[in-house]
Motif scaffolding. Structure first.
Motif, PDB file in Angstrom:
ATOM      1  N   SER A 178      -0.323  14.842   1.034  1.00  0.00           N
ATOM      2  CA  SER A 178       0.966  14.808   0.944  1.00  0.00           C
ATOM      3  C   SER A 178       1.654  16.158   0.732  1.00  0.00           C
ATOM      4  N   HIS A 179       2.871  16.126   1.168  1.00  0.00           N
ATOM      5  CA  HIS A 179       3.516  17.561   0.962  1.00  0.00           C
ATOM      6  C   HIS A 179       4.863  17.275   0.565  1.00  0.00           C
ATOM      7  N   LEU A 180       5.105  17.845  -0.669  1.00  0.00           N
ATOM      8  CA  LEU A 180       6.547  17.310  -1.285  1.00  0.00           C
ATOM      9  C   LEU A 180       7.202  18.776  -1.608  1.00  0.00           C
ATOM     10  N   GLU A 181       8.619  18.394  -1.335  1.00  0.00           N
ATOM     11  CA  GLU A 181       9.534  19.692  -1.729  1.00  0.00           C
ATOM     12  C   GLU A 181      10.891  19.196  -1.790  1.00  0.00           C
ATOM     13  N   GLY A 182      11.456  19.724  -3.066  1.00  0.00           N
ATOM     14  CA  GLY A 182      12.822  19.315  -3.264  1.00  0.00           C
ATOM     15  C   GLY A 182      12.920  17.801  -3.754  1.00  0.00           C
ATOM     16  N   ALA A 183      11.871  17.190  -4.249  1.00  0.00           N
ATOM     17  CA  ALA A 183      11.903  15.894  -4.173  1.00  0.00           C
ATOM     18  C   ALA A 183      11.988  15.549  -5.892  1.00  0.00           C
ATOM     19  N   ASP A 184      12.487  14.045  -6.013  1.00  0.00           N
ATOM     20  CA  ASP A 184      12.028  13.382  -7.189  1.00  0.00           C
ATOM     21  C   ASP A 184      11.357  12.221  -7.041  1.00  0.00           C
ATOM     22  N   VAL A 185      10.273  11.845  -7.822  1.00  0.00           N
ATOM     23  CA  VAL A 185       9.575  10.930  -7.524  1.00  0.00           C
ATOM     24  C   VAL A 185       9.660  10.166  -8.797  1.00  0.00           C
ATOM     25  N   SER A 186       9.991   8.732  -8.938  1.00  0.00           N
ATOM     26  CA  SER A 186      10.081   8.060 -10.156  1.00  0.00           C
ATOM     27  C   SER A 186       8.908   7.181 -10.549  1.00  0.00           C
ATOM     28  N   SER A 187       8.869   6.624 -11.936  1.00  0.00           N
ATOM     29  CA  SER A 187       7.358   6.326 -12.336  1.00  0.00           C
ATOM     30  C   SER A 187       7.224   5.042 -11.526  1.00  0.00           C
ATOM     31  N   GLY A 188       6.114   4.918 -11.304  1.00  0.00           N
ATOM     32  CA  GLY A 188       5.073   4.042 -10.639  1.00  0.00           C
ATOM     33  C   GLY A 188       5.311   3.976  -9.140  1.00  0.00           C
ATOM     34  N   ALA A 189       5.961   4.958  -8.661  1.00  0.00           N
ATOM     35  CA  ALA A 189       6.208   5.116  -7.145  1.00  0.00           C
ATOM     36  C   ALA A 189       4.743   5.688  -6.588  1.00  0.00           C
ATOM     37  N   ARG A 208      10.820  15.685   1.730  1.00  0.00           N
ATOM     38  CA  ARG A 208      11.666  16.844   2.138  1.00  0.00           C
ATOM     39  C   ARG A 208      12.800  17.117   1.041  1.00  0.00           C
ATOM     40  N   PRO A 209      13.454  18.033   0.919  1.00  0.00           N
ATOM     41  CA  PRO A 209      14.606  18.438  -0.083  1.00  0.00           C
ATOM     42  C   PRO A 209      15.749  17.084   0.063  1.00  0.00           C
ATOM     43  N   GLY A 210      15.930  16.670  -1.144  1.00  0.00           N
ATOM     44  CA  GLY A 210      16.773  15.463  -1.332  1.00  0.00           C
ATOM     45  C   GLY A 210      16.152  14.239  -1.462  1.00  0.00           C
ATOM     46  N   ALA A 211      14.868  14.464  -1.334  1.00  0.00           N
ATOM     47  CA  ALA A 211      14.204  12.839  -1.368  1.00  0.00           C
ATOM     48  C   ALA A 211      14.209  12.420  -2.877  1.00  0.00           C
ATOM     49  N   ARG A 212      14.840  11.204  -3.052  1.00  0.00           N
ATOM     50  CA  ARG A 212      14.880  10.552  -4.328  1.00  0.00           C
ATOM     51  C   ARG A 212      14.164   9.099  -4.366  1.00  0.00           C
ATOM     52  N   ILE A 213      12.876   9.177  -4.758  1.00  0.00           N
ATOM     53  CA  ILE A 213      12.105   8.145  -4.719  1.00  0.00           C
ATOM     54  C   ILE A 213      12.242   7.198  -6.028  1.00  0.00           C
ATOM     55  N   GLY A 214      12.785   5.887  -5.794  1.00  0.00           N
ATOM     56  CA  GLY A 214      13.036   5.119  -6.885  1.00  0.00           C
ATOM     57  C   GLY A 214      11.590   4.478  -7.601  1.00  0.00           C
ATOM     58  N   GLU A 215      11.858   4.047  -8.726  1.00  0.00           N
ATOM     59  CA  GLU A 215      10.541   3.361  -9.448  1.00  0.00           C
ATOM     60  C   GLU A 215       9.736   2.346  -8.459  1.00  0.00           C
ATOM     61  N   ASN A 216       8.643   2.541  -8.608  1.00  0.00           N
ATOM     62  CA  ASN A 216       7.607   1.545  -7.887  1.00  0.00           C
ATOM     63  C   ASN A 216       7.933   1.553  -6.266  1.00  0.00           C
ATOM     64  N   ALA A 217       8.490   2.492  -5.590  1.00  0.00           N
ATOM     65  CA  ALA A 217       8.832   2.422  -4.446  1.00  0.00           C
ATOM     66  C   ALA A 217       7.465   3.013  -3.671  1.00  0.00           C
ATOM     67  N   HIS A 218       7.316   2.699  -2.280  1.00  0.00           N
ATOM     68  CA  HIS A 218       6.038   3.201  -1.648  1.00  0.00           C
ATOM     69  C   HIS A 218       6.489   3.845  -0.450  1.00  0.00           C
ATOM     70  N   ILE A 219       6.050   5.193  -0.126  1.00  0.00           N
ATOM     71  CA  ILE A 219       6.034   5.828   0.797  1.00  0.00           C
ATOM     72  C   ILE A 219       4.826   6.331   1.584  1.00  0.00           C
ATOM     73  N   GLY A 220       4.505   5.604   2.512  1.00  0.00           N
ATOM     74  CA  GLY A 220       2.922   5.647   3.016  1.00  0.00           C
ATOM     75  C   GLY A 220       2.841   6.625   3.972  1.00  0.00           C
ATOM     76  N   ASN A 221       1.790   6.449   4.691  1.00  0.00           N
ATOM     77  CA  ASN A 221       1.216   7.554   5.776  1.00  0.00           C
ATOM     78  C   ASN A 221       2.152   7.796   7.000  1.00  0.00           C
ATOM     79  N   PHE A 222       2.426   9.050   7.054  1.00  0.00           N
ATOM     80  CA  PHE A 222       3.069   9.471   8.301  1.00  0.00           C
ATOM     81  C   PHE A 222       4.640   9.024   7.963  1.00  0.00           C
ATOM     82  N   VAL A 223       4.961   9.250   6.667  1.00  0.00           N
ATOM     83  CA  VAL A 223       6.394   8.943   6.598  1.00  0.00           C
ATOM     84  C   VAL A 223       7.031  10.011   5.994  1.00  0.00           C
TER      85      VAL A 223
END
Ligand code: UD1
Ligand code: CA
Length: 446
Positions: free
Chosen positions: A294-305, A314-329
């Motif tokens: 995975s490649h992350l930049e300018g992102a916040d990843v919450s717990s359980g994600a 990419r910049p401005g990605a804010r991933i909430g708790e327990n969210a899933h962002i899978g392959n090629f997303v």
């Protein structure tokens, strides 16, 4: 004690073979100069003057962006000459000066503090280190009582002097008034016809001031002069960052394959799988899992994600708790709500995705018309069918469903079903008849 710093950054950096000034080359995403400024600040040196070459506008702008002053060294006549250029800005400064090369990106506040502490003993100090391979560093010759006798530049050193492994790190501390007086007496009678900063201690000795030695570990004082040394500095920085995150409770199965930015924040109990790359500005909260590639930049990843495998934030990605962002997303400038899922082959750009929403495979936010970006809003618990194109600006209400393959151009009301695709028609027996006809034709040809 009031402290000021001079950072030498006017050198040509010839060995880098680059259009970019050497000190703007990056280690872990931060220019070399940024690392040195941060270390000085960390050691309590607030006032900093960066010495640049006349063509160093970019270096001056960068220094300014970090709150440092800069001066121009009109000609590159050596490190001692460079340090003197800062005198105009520091005239009347009555405290301790730290003078550091701008090309030592691994320097830490701790070693700067050690250098400052040592200067307290005599009024002058330098950082030295034992080099595994002393290469082209200046050699440090000591007196019998452990003070500096003199520094010999590699190019001026005799064979026995070259065999010395105690080296000059390129960082000094001194009483400001005296320092500028000594620097004014420098001469350029040496192999490179330069005014060497390294001759200042010899002049100080004639003034009755000994130069105290502070010892640094080799890894903290690596000087970057070439691309190979830049790569080495990067490797060492990464090694240090990995070790500190492991010590802080981050799990990495293959730490040597994970690359961090200088500012990556990862909390304890995060798991990072192999081959993950962090660009600038990423925070990962406890309990999140970053899966392989995975490649992350300018992102916040919450717990359980869970991110990845093969995800791109990419910049401005804010991933909430327990969210899933899978392959090629790919997620850009988008807030993904608690427990929402986008597991496969999706682009979410300029979007707000409500808690618990499910984004089907192949969903695309059409956020850009070639001129402006527009927002897609997906309500809580919405279900976006596979291969939905969401033509922004558009809203899908909470609990709504979009049928697979839809091109959604109008807002969808909460709890509604939107279908926006061609209607299927069926011709009974058509395929069988088609095959029979084709087979007849090919028999006739034989
Ligand atoms: C210098 C030291 C050497 C030490 C090494 C540590 C001298 C003479 N030698 O050698 O003893 O072991 O650092 O890494 O100081 N600069 C200017 N203006 C100039 C020349 C250089 O601002 O006219 C700056 C450069 O941008 C650089 C720093 O001073 O940031 C050091 O110069 P560099 O040419 O890299 O010196 P080294 O040969 O590495
Ligand atoms: Ca150097």
């Amino acid at each position: 004690m009031t402290k000021a710093g001079i950072i030498l950054a006017a050198g040509q950096g010839t060995r880098m073979k680059s259009q970019l000034p050497k000190v703007l080359h990056q280690v872990a995403g931060l220019p070399l100069l940024g690392h040195v400024i941060a270390a000085l600040r960390g050691a309590g040196v607030d006032r900093i003057v960066v010495v640049t070459s006349p063509s160093g506008e970019d270096v001056r702008a960068y220094a300014k962006s970090l709150g440092a002053d800069s001066v121009v060294q009109d000609r590159q006549l050596g490190t001692g000459h460079a340090a003197r250029a800062a005198e105009t800005l520091l005239a009347g400064f009555d405290g301790t000066l730290v003078i550091a090369n701008g090309d030592m990106p691994l320097v830490t506040p701790h070693v700067i503090q050690e250098c400052l502490k040592a200067s307290g003993r005599t009024g002058l100090s330098m950082l030295a280190f034992q080099a595994a391979d002393p290469a082209q560093y200046g050699r440090v010759l000591l007196t019998s009582d452990g003070f500096l006798n003199r520094i010999v530049e590699f190019k001026d050193a005799s064979a026995p002097e070259q065999a010395v492994t105690l080296c000059n790190a390129g960082c000094y501390a001194a009483d400001a008034g005296k320092f500028f007086r000594w620097a004014a007496a420098l001469k350029n009678e040496n192999a490179q016809k330069e005014f060497y900063l390294t001759d200042v201690p010899t002049i100080a000795r004639t003034d009755g001031v000994k130069c105290a030695i502070a010892l640094a570990d080799e890894a903290s004082v690596l000087g970057v002069n070439s691309r190979a040394e830049l790569a080495l500095a990067e490797a060492k920085f990464q090694g240090r960052k990995r070790a500190s995150l492991l010590a802080d409770g981050v799990t990495m199965t293959a730490p040597e394959t994970v690359f961090f930015s200088h500012d990556t924040v990862v909390e304890a109990d995060v798991e990072i799988e192999p081959f993950v790359m962090f660009g600038a500005g990423v925070t990962v909260k406890s309990g999140a899992r970053i899966r392989a590639f995975s490649h992350l930049e300018g992102a916040d990843v919450s717990s359980g994600a869970i991110i990845g495998p093969y995800a791109r934030l990419r910049p401005g990605a804010r991933i909430g708790e327990n969210a899933h962002i899978g392959n090629f997303v790919e997620v850009k400038n988008a807030e993904i709500g608690k427990g929402a899922k986008a597991n496969h082959l999706t682009y979410l750009g300029d979007a707000k995705v409500g808690a618990g929403a499910n984004i089907g495979a192949g969903t695309i936010t059409c956020n850009y018309d070639g001129f402006t970006k527009a927002l897609t809003e997906i309500g809580e618990g919405a279900f976006i069918g596979s291969d939905t194109a969401l033509v922004a600006p558009v809203k899908v209400g909470a609990g709504a469903i979009t049928a697979a393959g839809s091109v959604i151009t109008n807002d969808v009301a909460p709890d509604a079903l939107a279908i926006a695709r061609g209607v299927q028609t069926e011709k009974p027996g058509w395929a069988k008849a088609f095959r029979a006809q084709k087979q007849e034709i090919s028999k006739g040809k034989k």
